[in-house]
Design a protein around this motif. Structure first.
Motif, PDB file in Angstrom:
ATOM      1  N   MET A 264      26.295   0.810   0.435  1.00 48.26           N
ATOM      2  CA  MET A 264      25.893   2.054   1.203  1.00 48.26           C
ATOM      3  C   MET A 264      25.012   2.561   0.171  1.00 48.26           C
ATOM      4  SD  MET A 264      27.788   5.766   2.331  1.00 48.26           S
ATOM      5  CE  MET A 264      29.011   4.749   3.402  1.00 48.26           C
ATOM      6  N   SER A 265      23.712   3.008   0.935  1.00 51.67           N
ATOM      7  CA  SER A 265      22.582   3.499   0.156  1.00 51.67           C
ATOM      8  C   SER A 265      22.957   4.841  -0.852  1.00 51.67           C
ATOM      9  CB  SER A 265      21.148   3.518   0.714  1.00 51.67           C
ATOM     10  OG  SER A 265      21.320   4.644   1.588  1.00 51.67           O
TER      11      SER A 265
ATOM     12  N   LYS B 169      20.888   7.751  -0.753  1.00 58.82           N
ATOM     13  CA  LYS B 169      20.716   8.492   0.220  1.00 58.82           C
ATOM     14  C   LYS B 169      21.792   8.748   1.209  1.00 58.82           C
ATOM     15  CE  LYS B 169      17.074  10.769   2.859  1.00 58.82           C
ATOM     16  NZ  LYS B 169      15.745  10.851   3.304  1.00 58.82           N
ATOM     17  N   ARG B 170      22.347   7.718   1.684  1.00 60.01           N
ATOM     18  CA  ARG B 170      23.376   7.871   2.743  1.00 60.01           C
ATOM     19  C   ARG B 170      24.568   8.296   2.107  1.00 60.01           C
ATOM     20  NH1 ARG B 170      25.215   2.611   6.538  1.00 60.01           N
ATOM     21  NH2 ARG B 170      26.483   3.805   7.770  1.00 60.01           N
ATOM     22  N   MET B 171      25.044   8.039   1.090  1.00 64.61           N
ATOM     23  CA  MET B 171      26.166   8.223   0.297  1.00 64.61           C
ATOM     24  C   MET B 171      26.115   9.709  -0.075  1.00 64.61           C
ATOM     25  SD  MET B 171      29.037   7.734  -0.614  1.00 64.61           S
ATOM     26  CE  MET B 171      30.055   7.013  -1.637  1.00 64.61           C
ATOM     27  N   HIS B 172      24.905  10.152  -0.494  1.00 66.36           N
ATOM     28  CA  HIS B 172      24.586  11.726  -0.612  1.00 66.36           C
ATOM     29  C   HIS B 172      24.921  12.605   0.503  1.00 66.36           C
ATOM     30  CE1 HIS B 172      21.755  15.106  -1.492  1.00 66.36           C
ATOM     31  NE2 HIS B 172      22.462  15.202  -2.549  1.00 66.36           N
ATOM     32  N   ASN B 173      24.306  12.114   1.671  1.00 72.33           N
ATOM     33  CA  ASN B 173      24.441  12.972   2.884  1.00 72.33           C
ATOM     34  C   ASN B 173      25.757  12.940   3.350  1.00 72.33           C
ATOM     35  OD1 ASN B 173      21.585  13.339   3.172  1.00 72.33           O
ATOM     36  ND2 ASN B 173      21.279  11.558   4.233  1.00 72.33           N
ATOM     37  N   LYS B 174      26.646  11.976   3.185  1.00 72.17           N
ATOM     38  CA  LYS B 174      28.076  11.782   3.585  1.00 72.17           C
ATOM     39  C   LYS B 174      28.635  12.916   2.848  1.00 72.17           C
ATOM     40  CE  LYS B 174      31.807   8.757   4.195  1.00 72.17           C
ATOM     41  NZ  LYS B 174      32.526   7.338   3.881  1.00 72.17           N
TER      42      LYS B 174
ATOM     43  N   LYS C 297      27.642  16.467   3.876  1.00 71.67           N
ATOM     44  CA  LYS C 297      28.254  16.780   5.108  1.00 71.67           C
ATOM     45  C   LYS C 297      29.622  16.976   4.936  1.00 71.67           C
ATOM     46  CE  LYS C 297      29.101  14.497   9.561  1.00 71.67           C
ATOM     47  NZ  LYS C 297      28.725  13.635  10.597  1.00 71.67           N
TER      48      LYS C 297
END
Length: 183
Positions: free
Chosen positions: A1-2, A4-9, A12
């Motif tokens: 997982m990138s 940025k995607r982890m950060h957004n997860k 959230k």
């Protein structure tokens, strides 16, 4: 997982945690008032001093939890460090002590309630227990596991984990002791 995607997860999840705690606190208060005005016979449970005490204590602890998750969410959103700054941890150390004081008073109320066994005894016991469990969940041991992944993780580990806030407060107290020892 990138990244940025982890950060957004994470962002959230933290948003859901703080809004969920604050929404729960608000809805409990709204339901309390609605039950008081719409349902006859609940006055004895909802207006007794012990029940009001336990309810306010529960609300106070839920608001603390929501505030903690809000601060964590704000850190992730601003991409700052993962630990809260000392001035915020000092506030949560105060909250923890104030909760312990309120729980001690609640224990005295519980003893009194056992002695007189008032009509609101079980309602008070439920609210007081809920508040104590929330305090433990935030300041000591993580008790809430919401997702399937978290439940699998819990089953795979040996014993319960310390809560995130408890870990941060332990580090904070360690830094304080280090500063005192260096003086």
């Amino acid at each position: 997982m990138s990244k940025k995607r982890m950060h957004n997860k994470v962002k959230k999840k933290l948003f859901g945690l703080f809004t969920g705690e604050w929404f729960a606190a608000l809805m409990f208060a709204v339901l309390w008032v609605l039950y008081l005005y719409l349902l006859e016979g609940f006055e004895v449970y909802l207006t007794s001093a012990p029940s009001l005490y336990a309810f306010v204590m529960l609300e106070w602890i839920l608001l603390q939890g929501g505030f903690y998750w809000f601060l964590k969410w704000r850190q992730v959103r601003n991409k700052s460090s993962s630990n809260l700054p000392d001035h915020q941890l000092r506030l949560f150390a105060f909250f923890k002590k104030s909760n312990m004081f309120l729980i001690a008073i609640g224990m005295l109320v519980l003893i009194y309630q056992c002695y007189v066994f008032a009509a609101d005894f079980y309602w008070f016991l439920f609210l007081f227990s809920f508040a104590v469990i929330e305090h433990i969940n935030y300041y000591h041991i993580r008790l809430s596991y919401m997702s399937v992944e978290e439940i699998k993780e819990l089953l795979g580990q040996k014993g319960l984990r310390r809560s995130l806030l408890a870990k941060e407060l332990k580090k904070y107290h360690g830094r304080l002791k280090g500063k005192r020892g260096a003086s």
